[in-house]
Design a protein around this motif. Structure first.
Motif, PDB file in Angstrom:
ATOM      1  N   LEU A  20       0.896  -0.922   0.022  1.00 45.53           N
ATOM      2  CA  LEU A  20       0.046  -0.283  -0.307  1.00 45.53           C
ATOM      3  C   LEU A  20       0.337   1.429  -0.026  1.00 45.53           C
ATOM      4  O   LEU A  20       0.569   1.960  -0.530  1.00 45.53           O
ATOM      5  CB  LEU A  20      -0.935  -0.197   1.522  1.00 45.53           C
ATOM      6  CG  LEU A  20      -2.242  -0.602   1.444  1.00 45.53           C
ATOM      7  CD1 LEU A  20      -2.895  -1.387   2.690  1.00 45.53           C
ATOM      8  CD2 LEU A  20      -3.502  -0.795  -0.249  1.00 45.53           C
ATOM      9  N   ALA A 194      -5.247   7.347   3.108  1.00 49.36           N
ATOM     10  CA  ALA A 194      -5.374   6.552   2.295  1.00 49.36           C
ATOM     11  C   ALA A 194      -4.999   5.174   2.879  1.00 49.36           C
ATOM     12  O   ALA A 194      -6.122   4.142   2.396  1.00 49.36           O
ATOM     13  CB  ALA A 194      -5.369   6.953   1.232  1.00 49.36           C
ATOM     14  N   THR A 195      -4.149   5.318   2.971  1.00 48.35           N
ATOM     15  CA  THR A 195      -2.886   4.239   3.039  1.00 48.35           C
ATOM     16  C   THR A 195      -3.774   3.345   4.107  1.00 48.35           C
ATOM     17  O   THR A 195      -3.679   2.016   4.494  1.00 48.35           O
ATOM     18  CB  THR A 195      -1.279   4.277   3.313  1.00 48.35           C
ATOM     19  OG1 THR A 195      -1.293   4.801   1.857  1.00 48.35           O
ATOM     20  CG2 THR A 195      -0.960   2.616   3.648  1.00 48.35           C
ATOM     21  N   ARG A 197      -6.010   3.580   6.148  1.00 45.49           N
ATOM     22  CA  ARG A 197      -7.750   3.485   6.399  1.00 45.49           C
ATOM     23  C   ARG A 197      -7.192   2.270   5.664  1.00 45.49           C
ATOM     24  O   ARG A 197      -7.863   1.488   5.982  1.00 45.49           O
ATOM     25  CB  ARG A 197      -8.159   4.225   5.494  1.00 45.49           C
ATOM     26  CG  ARG A 197      -9.584   4.377   5.894  1.00 45.49           C
ATOM     27  CD  ARG A 197     -10.891   5.209   4.733  1.00 45.49           C
ATOM     28  NE  ARG A 197     -10.443   5.823   3.352  1.00 45.49           N
ATOM     29  CZ  ARG A 197      -9.969   6.855   3.609  1.00 45.49           C
ATOM     30  NH1 ARG A 197      -8.901   7.503   4.731  1.00 45.49           N
ATOM     31  NH2 ARG A 197      -9.829   7.342   2.168  1.00 45.49           N
ATOM     32  N   THR A 198      -6.922   2.096   4.443  1.00 43.57           N
ATOM     33  CA  THR A 198      -7.485   0.644   4.058  1.00 43.57           C
ATOM     34  C   THR A 198      -6.643  -0.350   4.585  1.00 43.57           C
ATOM     35  O   THR A 198      -6.436  -1.321   4.440  1.00 43.57           O
ATOM     36  CB  THR A 198      -6.334   0.349   2.233  1.00 43.57           C
ATOM     37  OG1 THR A 198      -6.526   1.853   1.671  1.00 43.57           O
ATOM     38  CG2 THR A 198      -6.677  -0.517   2.209  1.00 43.57           C
TER      39      THR A 198
END
Length: 229
Positions: A20, A194-195, A197-198
């Motif tokens: 990621l 975003a990293t 969260r994913t």
């Protein structure tokens, strides 16, 4: 089984996070490269189509719009109205326009290009205040004798340009000299968020799967032991 599952989830989490992170950095570099390509296209267009037309007015007035660096910078300034997180600068050691003067860290990049002419690009990360930023830099080279019309000596420069910028800066350039760097900066805070969260979602799913496998395994083992007894 619990120990094995914990190790498996930990290994999977490490692999997932690295991938990621790598993907987020690759996307940031791609975004910066697209902006760099747009700036370079503006430079070429200005040199080939705009400058020849505006140079006819040099005896009357100097129009910054005829300068490729000015045109590229103004284009990105307009683009930033939609994408304010992106920045572009033609950082120059000795510019005519004061806004193009390289800061300390930008000057380090320029000097790195000057020290190693084989470098065509530098990609790195730095902190801009409290925000992590990825930057892509390319050298600015005096590759045409026409550049020296304005940047060799004050006596050779158009009088209209001297009236606008003065004769203290922007001179002494030499053909084939690296005088600056095009620098595009992209903040990493959004991609990092975003990293995270994913990664949280993936690890949560893996954790639930591991617990489910352990639960089902314990039930089956318990039934198996009961049947044996």
């Amino acid at each position: 089984m619990g120990i094995v599952m914990a190790i498996a989830v930990g290994v999977a989490g490490t692999i997932v996070y690295r991938e990621l992170h790598r993907s987020a950095r690759a996307q940031a570099v791609e975004t910066a490269s697209l902006l760099m390509a747009a700036a370079e296209a503006t430079r070429v267009y200005t040199t080939e189509f705009i400058k020849p037309q505006l140079d006819k007015r040099l005896d009357i007035e100097f129009l910054p719009q005829s300068v490729p660096a000015f045109a590229a910078t103004e284009t990105v300034i307009t683009l930033r109205k939609q994408f304010p997180e992106l920045t572009y600068k033609e950082a120059t050691l000795n510019p005519s326009n004061p806004r193009d003067r390289a800061s300390d860290w930008e000057a380090d990049l320029v000097n790195s290009f000057r020290a190693d002419w084989a470098q065509s690009q530098i990609v790195g990360e730095r902190m801009q205040g409290s925000i992590p930023v990825l930057y892509v830099a390319k050298p600015i080279k005096v590759d045409s004798p026409t550049c020296l019309t304005c940047h060799s000596t004050p006596s050779e420069a158009p009088a209209s340009m001297i009236r606008l910028y003065g004769e203290a800066n922007g001179f002494g350039w030499k053909l084939d000299e690296i005088v600056g760097a095009q620098i595009v900066s992209v903040p990493l805070s959004t991609s990092d968020e975003a990293t995270r969260r994913t990664f949280t979602i993936v690890m949560g799913a893996l954790g639930l799967i591991a617990l489910l496998v352990l639960g089902v395994g314990n039930v089956l083992i318990g039934k198996s032991n009961s049947g044996t007894n």
